[in-house]
Write an enzyme that holds these catalytic residues in place. Sequence first.
Site, PDB file in Angstrom:
ATOM      1  N   HIS A  26     -23.478 -65.396 -73.912  1.00 54.94           N
ATOM      2  CA  HIS A  26     -22.365 -64.311 -73.679  1.00 54.94           C
ATOM      3  C   HIS A  26     -22.655 -63.297 -72.935  1.00 54.94           C
ATOM      4  CE1 HIS A  26     -18.965 -61.865 -75.040  1.00 54.94           C
ATOM      5  NE2 HIS A  26     -18.250 -63.255 -75.080  1.00 54.94           N
ATOM      6  N   PRO A  27     -21.777 -62.756 -71.879  1.00 55.93           N
ATOM      7  CA  PRO A  27     -22.294 -61.856 -71.110  1.00 55.93           C
ATOM      8  C   PRO A  27     -22.263 -60.175 -71.637  1.00 55.93           C
ATOM      9  CG  PRO A  27     -19.883 -62.439 -70.610  1.00 55.93           C
ATOM     10  CD  PRO A  27     -20.335 -63.354 -71.919  1.00 55.93           C
ATOM     11  N   CYS A  28     -21.609 -59.980 -72.728  1.00 54.12           N
ATOM     12  CA  CYS A  28     -21.380 -58.782 -73.383  1.00 54.12           C
ATOM     13  C   CYS A  28     -22.590 -57.899 -72.984  1.00 54.12           C
ATOM     14  CB  CYS A  28     -20.653 -58.734 -74.485  1.00 54.12           C
ATOM     15  SG  CYS A  28     -21.794 -59.514 -75.949  1.00 54.12           S
ATOM     16  N   ARG A  29     -23.851 -58.457 -73.252  1.00 56.20           N
ATOM     17  CA  ARG A  29     -24.855 -57.726 -72.995  1.00 56.20           C
ATOM     18  C   ARG A  29     -25.456 -57.481 -71.883  1.00 56.20           C
ATOM     19  NH1 ARG A  29     -26.892 -53.956 -75.792  1.00 56.20           N
ATOM     20  NH2 ARG A  29     -29.061 -54.823 -75.833  1.00 56.20           N
TER      21      ARG A  29
END
Lengths: 339, 283
Positions: free
Chosen positions: B257-260
């Site tokens: 997941h790219p959120c971080r």
Amino acid sequence: MAEQDGGGSILQFARFNSSVDEGFWHRLSSLKLNKLGIDDSPIPITGFYAPCSHSHVSNHLTLLSESLPTDDNEQSSTQTTARGNRNRCSVPGTLYNTNTVEAYNGLDKKSLLKQEAKKIWDDIHSERAVEESALLSRFLLISFADLKKWSFHYWFAFPALVLAPPATLGELKPASQWFTLQEAESISAACNDWRNSSTTADVPFFLICIDSNSNATIRHLRDWEVCQSDGQKVLFGFYDPCHLPTTPGWPLRNFLALIYSKWSLERIHFFCYRENRGFADLGLSLVGEALITAPSEWRDHDSIPNAVGWELNNDGKPISRCISLAKSMDPTSLAISAA
Amino acid sequence: MVLTQKLHEAFKGTVERMTGPRTVSAFKEKGVLSVSEFILAGDNLVSKCPTWSWESGDPSKRKPYLPPEKQFLITRNVPCLRRAASVEEEYEAAGGEILLDNEDNDGWLATHGKPKENKGDEDDNVPSMEALDISSKTRIHSIPSYFGGDEEEDIPDMADFEDSDNLVETDSATLQSTYLVAHEPDDDNILRTRTYDVSITYDKYYQTPRVWLTGYDESRMLLQPELVLEDVSQDHARKTVTIEDHPHLHGKHASVHPCRHGAVMKKIIDVLMSRGVEPEVDK
């Protein structure tokens, strides 16, 4: 392979294996529903492969959604982008998709294989295979798409013409041990150039010519005569999808058939080209000497050699495969996972 | 939880439609990538590590802000060979990466393997793509429920076929796989290795690259994405690594997941800049 190097052992080949991307089945379903209907005539498809690029795993003949024509007619654009991709050498194939499971089971697999093998044989004799060498790796896929259950039954065949008696192996070793250091450097550089040029990156069969100064050049198969006149060392190279250190891969079989039929050579030096991280690796690549003593009628166009090549499952059994894509295709299960 | 994920997807989709793609670089300030920086980094990856290539994907899924022939990056058939322990040792040895320690345990460095892929998009250690260093604590599982469960009953004429066709058994030039296993026991593990297709897409919402994994078993049959999570450190499965629709390929795939990503990239950039190195997107 485990036998002695001293010659006399039968030259064996590691099988080609298939890998089908989920997108292929999605496009086949939409093609079937939107365009083909109950038309079950053979469909020309395109498979993709590349030389082995890792010392631990072989590469596969891969089918992607682009392997099939689209249901509208804008195919030309996808075709052009597919050319020249070094990780995707195009190989022509034929898909027989049946309408019922009974028809699928009833297919005469032996004669279908023979039919494809004859196309290869014809291309060898018409010399089309010299110009367009990927034709040598022509493949066959039979399938039944059960669109009610979103499951797909399928079976690949990679037809290989059988030399009788089989070719024997003179010697086989890593290319790095076969060539001098200078030759090896020159070959690596030439191979990397060949792989990096968009005009040759997806040409899987080629000639390696080494002159007396240890300089190597890579040439198209049609230049064989030119290489002869200069008194150079000539090897027959191919993109080898196999990773095994002691066995050449499947595409060599029909290549030997071409070389024997076309140039009547009985002692053939072949070069199994393999890569590491996308660059030529002569430690993984192999050079071997194949000795062919097929009867003379083998060169006769009218006597079609036997062919083998139905894909085996993991246990080494010739058996049809099945994949269920209900999870990504069935509207009911999609709705449940979305809830 | 799944519902919130759906809502978020819908929200994200709307934002993506309404906002234009990033055109001004904020790489150094925020660790995010503009579309042109993504292309630049991707071109660099392809030239340094040619097993990667750009693909155009399904025409119906094409993103208008990316060139048609450069929709996403993919490398196929990456073997999953190494054990978690050896991967960890390697991280210890590679001193430079230790600085990016993950205090809250959801930084991407601790997910063995994929962080490397992720990093490879913008960093120098591109050649490490040779093997996918996913920790595979579990050996291969067969998944009869998912594949081939009914092959025996559906193909009744198989015995006839084996008898009538003299394909395999009589051809002495075909390497028999049992032969191989018998003579090279060391190769047995390798033959049963899972392989992965690793792809990198551009996530317009987070303005970062996003890494996807498609797993295959040893006979190159598609793995259920849930089984891919077994190859991911358990701290990250379903948190940092989730199963979602691939933007260009069909089906569900595991994804980091790219959120971080932006925040972590920012950390790397800060470290580089503090050492006086000017970070560039294609390095």
